[in-house]
Motif scaffolding. Structure first.
Motif, PDB file in Angstrom:
ATOM      1  N   UNK A 147       0.623  -1.068   0.456  1.00 30.91           N
ATOM      2  CA  UNK A 147       0.051   0.006   0.388  1.00 30.91           C
ATOM      3  C   UNK A 147       0.788   1.048  -0.085  1.00 30.91           C
ATOM      4  N   UNK A 148       1.994   1.422   0.524  1.00 29.17           N
ATOM      5  CA  UNK A 148       2.702   2.640   0.650  1.00 29.17           C
ATOM      6  C   UNK A 148       3.478   2.658  -1.019  1.00 29.17           C
ATOM      7  N   UNK A 149       3.391   1.885  -1.660  1.00 29.14           N
ATOM      8  CA  UNK A 149       4.427   2.346  -2.891  1.00 29.14           C
ATOM      9  C   UNK A 149       3.056   3.365  -3.370  1.00 29.14           C
ATOM     10  N   UNK A 150       3.971   3.860  -3.902  1.00 32.87           N
ATOM     11  CA  UNK A 150       2.493   5.609  -4.518  1.00 32.87           C
ATOM     12  C   UNK A 150       3.478   4.842  -6.561  1.00 32.87           C
ATOM     13  N   UNK A 151       2.146   5.778  -6.528  1.00 35.69           N
ATOM     14  CA  UNK A 151       1.975   5.555  -8.377  1.00 35.69           C
ATOM     15  C   UNK A 151       3.370   6.760  -9.157  1.00 35.69           C
ATOM     16  N   UNK A 152       4.022   6.252 -10.488  1.00 38.69           N
ATOM     17  CA  UNK A 152       4.123   7.163 -10.507  1.00 38.69           C
ATOM     18  C   UNK A 152       3.729   8.238 -12.212  1.00 38.69           C
ATOM     19  N   UNK A 153       2.818   7.803 -11.878  1.00 40.01           N
ATOM     20  CA  UNK A 153       1.741   8.972 -13.505  1.00 40.01           C
ATOM     21  C   UNK A 153       1.294   7.626 -14.046  1.00 40.01           C
ATOM     22  N   UNK A 154       0.831   7.595 -14.975  1.00 38.80           N
ATOM     23  CA  UNK A 154      -0.065   6.644 -16.175  1.00 38.80           C
ATOM     24  C   UNK A 154       1.051   5.911 -16.665  1.00 38.80           C
ATOM     25  N   UNK A 155       1.331   4.690 -17.193  1.00 35.03           N
ATOM     26  CA  UNK A 155       1.810   4.657 -17.863  1.00 35.03           C
ATOM     27  C   UNK A 155       2.170   4.727 -19.635  1.00 35.03           C
ATOM     28  N   UNK A 156       1.082   5.633 -19.910  1.00 35.42           N
ATOM     29  CA  UNK A 156       1.397   6.575 -20.544  1.00 35.42           C
ATOM     30  C   UNK A 156       1.949   8.028 -20.810  1.00 35.42           C
TER      31      UNK A 156
END
Length: 284
Positions: free
Chosen positions: A64-73
């Motif tokens: 759960x602590x892993x954030x999003x790096x934005x979208x794949x595109x």
């Protein structure tokens, strides 16, 4: 001796600190890379579309602590720079971003889920290559061996249930009540069926969407469909559907929605969904 014993907690703390420091800082901009890193016991510092990964891929679970790096595109380049990764792993479809990403950290590409290749073998090679990069080849081989043991166990259960006469199988996903998606040869679904020693019940096309009526030609095979889908109740109540040979013969089974476009371990997750569906059918 007492002095030595008093040093043990300090040594353990130092070792723990070294282990933590040795954890590589890797960003996964493809979900296949995220899966493979997690199966190497490497937690990515960020994953593209992290919430969608948790909802759609699910296995292996992303902490759960892993954030999003934005979208794949469209990755969030500012966030990536702030994370100070040692490595950014991308998929083939993200190659156009390589130059921009390379200003932040070294970039490597893994993943080629193409119908021109055997998807499982490509994913397996990618997993082993990533393991080699981080000196975790032994760990990767143990994980692959454990997967094979699991799949072999499912195969044995199917052999026992069907008394040595395994059925031909087709896995479908309803796009609409009138159209179904069939994953073709060299897909992850095809690889999972092969690992379970199951023959296709439908001529394997390249990935195709076909009318439901096309399934009427399946005379002696089992159809496994992904549920749920919109319009299921109405379709299954229709005379045309009930006239299908596999429906009349009680050779229709449901499997839960399982990510079919992932890394090497997708075939295990698919096998674990397909086998119980088949085991729910009456024994011959």
């Amino acid at each position: 001796m007492n002095n030595l014993l008093r040093c043990v907690p300090l040594l353990l703390c130092l070792l723990a600190g070294l282990a933590q420091a040795a954890e590589p800082r890797v960003v996964a901009l493809s979900w296949e890379a995220a899966e493979h890193l997690l199966k190497l016991d490497i937690t990515p510092v960020a994953v593209a579309d992290a919430e969608q990964y948790r909802a759609q891929v699910a296995r292996p679970p992303l902490p759960a602590q892993v954030p999003s790096a934005g979208s794949r595109r469209a990755p969030d380049f500012d966030k990536l720079a702030a994370l100070k990764p040692e490595l950014i792993v991308i998929g083939e479809r993200q190659e156009a971003m390589r130059a921009q990403l390379a200003r932040i950290a070294p970039v490597t590409t893994y993943g080629s889920l193409s119908q021109e290749h055997d998807s499982y073998l490509v994913a397996r090679d990618d997993y082993l290559a990533l393991a080699q990069r981080f000196g975790r080849e032994d760990h990767a081989l143990r994980e692959l061996a454990a997967m094979q043991v699991q799949i072999d166990g499912l195969h044995q259960r199917l052999v026992e249930h069907f008394r040595g006469r395994l059925p031909k199988v087709l896995v479908i996903r309803f796009v609409s009540p009138g159209m179904v998606r069939v994953d073709g040869g060299d897909s992850m679904i095809d690889s999972a069926l092969q690992q379970l020693h199951l023959q296709p019940a439908y001529p394997p096309p390249h990935d195709a969407v076909v009318p439901v009526e096309a399934l009427a030609g399946i005379e002696d095979g089992v159809v496994v469909y992904v549920e749920p889908f919109a319009g299921q109740e109405q379709l299954f109540a229709s005379p045309e559907w009930r006239a299908m040979p596999f429906v009349r013969a009680d050779r229709l089974a449901a499997m839960p929605d399982t990510w079919a476009h992932g890394g090497a371990f997708s075939i295990q997750y698919l096998a674990e969904a397909i086998a119980p569906a088949l085991l729910s059918l009456p024994a011959p």
